[in-house]
Scaffold this active site. Structure first.
Site, short mmCIF file in Angstrom:
data_model
loop_
_atom_site.label_atom_id
_atom_site.label_comp_id
_atom_site.label_asym_id
_atom_site.label_seq_id
_atom_site.Cartn_x
_atom_site.Cartn_y
_atom_site.Cartn_z
CG ASP A 198 -1.84 1.32 1.35
OD1 ASP A 198 -1.43 2.04 0.67
OD2 ASP A 198 -2.49 1.32 2.33
CD GLN A 201 -1.01 8.56 4.15
OE1 GLN A 201 -0.21 9.48 4.17
NE2 GLN A 201 -2.19 8.31 3.85
CE LYS A 224 -4.28 8.94 1.03
NZ LYS A 224 -4.85 9.49 2.08
CB CYS A 362 -8.80 4.36 8.50
SG CYS A 362 -10.30 5.38 8.06
#
Length: 404
Positions: A198, A201, A224, A362
């Protein structure tokens, strides 16, 4: 050296006021702001060549198709995928994860094992839990320590010949910790497991090289990275994408349809059913171009300055605790004031024009580990300044004074 004032002038929203104070935007880990060049790209699409792609013979359709596929190539080059067909447009990181999870539903059996890290966003936990429930596979967790660092010895012990898939974020959205994904990938491959990373970020701060990492799947979101919401990308190695079944049925993802049988389109269209977010995909490419013009090495160095400065200044406040303090992290600071709920802190600093995120982000398992309801999260971008951090520090001090 970056010209910060020039860069800030590229973002119209940074000129506005919130509650009669200049906006200080420190919620970049949730959504980054959008430069004028990307806004102009969106306006240009709807003003000049708004049309559906791939199937039209008319000029507008061909122009839109060319721009959309050029954006796919921009994304391929940025992440250094081997083939453009390994880049799948999605609605975002969550969509990409669910696509892969759905694909593995026919490849797993009872007793197979999946491994997730303790640092994951709910989007990289829940789809795999659902997959385990439907297949009988077992979910195992790489534990973390008080600094938010994964226990790699425990990871070694979790890996077996039953491990089929490992998933981990590149950077923790809640703590900013940068995970050792190269090591995670190498060790997973040693037992024959695939790896999904993932990158939501990481991609605002780091320029991942998917071939160098040898990762099987990598997911990210445009919003992002100075792009629009509602669009993202899934990178998958060609051999894996060829093996996985389509995620959705409909137009565009087919080669031929009869009432007796349907054959599917080649990659990448096999996974792109229906009319896509055409404008979003094109704008995603424009956003990546914009960030590359600034330079990711320059972005990294400047954001490190902001992180170090912000950490130093916030730690001077008595009773303030930072979570995930480690040498390897992105420009994210999650903290709490002793005896004060993070929501209350966030509400007060907002009155002074400072936008931070509060809650569990989250990532509730992380908060459960620390036995806290959540944190105040200040996340920096390359268009932020040390002066804005000073404003944050002053606002936090005022919140502490008012709420103590």
């Amino acid at each position: 050296m970056m010209d910060i004032q020039k860069i800030r002038s590229d973002f119209p929203i940074l000129n506005r006021k919130v509650n009669d104070h200049p906006l200080v935007y420190f919620d970049n880990a949730a959504t980054s702001q959008t430069p004028q060049v990307v806004i102009d790209c969106i306006v240009d699409y709807y003003s000049n060549y708004n049309a559906n792609i791939h199937r039209g013979v008319h000029s507008l359709s061909q122009e839109a198709t060319d721009k959309y596929e050029q954006a796919r190539e921009t994304i391929r080059a940025h992440f250094n995928a081997k083939f453009t067909r390994e880049i799948i447009f999605t609605s975002g990181t969550t969509d990409g994860i669910n696509l892969v999870a759905h694909g593995f539903s026919g490849l797993l059996k009872k007793g197979d094992e999946l491994i997730v890290s303790a640092l994951e966003h709910h989007s990289n936990i829940v789809p795999w839990q659902m997959l385990c429930e439907s297949t009988g596979a077992n979910l195992k967790v790489i534990p973390m320590n008080d600094q938010g660092i994964l226990d790699m010895q425990a990871y070694n012990e979790l890996l077996t010949d039953r491990t089929k898939l490992v998933f981990c974020n590149h950077v923790s959205n809640a703590l900013g910790v940068i995970n050792p994904i190269s090591e995670i990938i190498k060790k997973a491959h040693h037992v024959g497991a695939a790896v999904l990373v993932d990158g939501a970020q990481a991609t605002p701060h780091i320029k991942p090289n998917v071939q160098e990492l040898d990762v099987d799947f990598y997911v990210a979101s445009a919003h992002k990275m100075c792009g629009p919401t509602g669009v993202g990308m899934l990178y998958g190695k060609e051999q894996w994408l060829s093996k996985l079944p389509p995620y959705q049925g409909g137009g565009e993802m087919i080669a031929e349809v009869t009432f007796e049988k349907t054959t599917y389109a080649d990659l990448p269209h096999k996974f792109e059913a229906g009319t896509p977010n055409i404008c979003g995909g094109i704008a995603f490419g424009a956003a990546i171009d914009y960030m590359n013009e600034i330079g990711f090495a320059e972005i990294h160095d400047y954001e490190k300055e902001l992180l170090d400065y912000g950490t130093s200044e916030l730690k001077k406040i008595p009773g303030l605790k930072i979570y995930g303090e480690t040498a390897h992290k992105a420009a994210v600071i999650s903290f709490n004031l002793q005896g004060i709920h993070p929501y209350d802190v966030g509400s007060i600093v907002d009155k002074l024009g400072v936008a931070v995120r509060t809650g569990h982000h989250c990532a509730q398992p992380i908060m459960d580990y620390f036995k806290i309801p959540g944190t105040v999260r200040a996340s920096f971008a390359f268009y932020n300044t040390k002066q804005e951090i000073d404003t944050l520090v002053s606002a936090v001090k005022l919140a502490q004074k008012m709420l103590s």
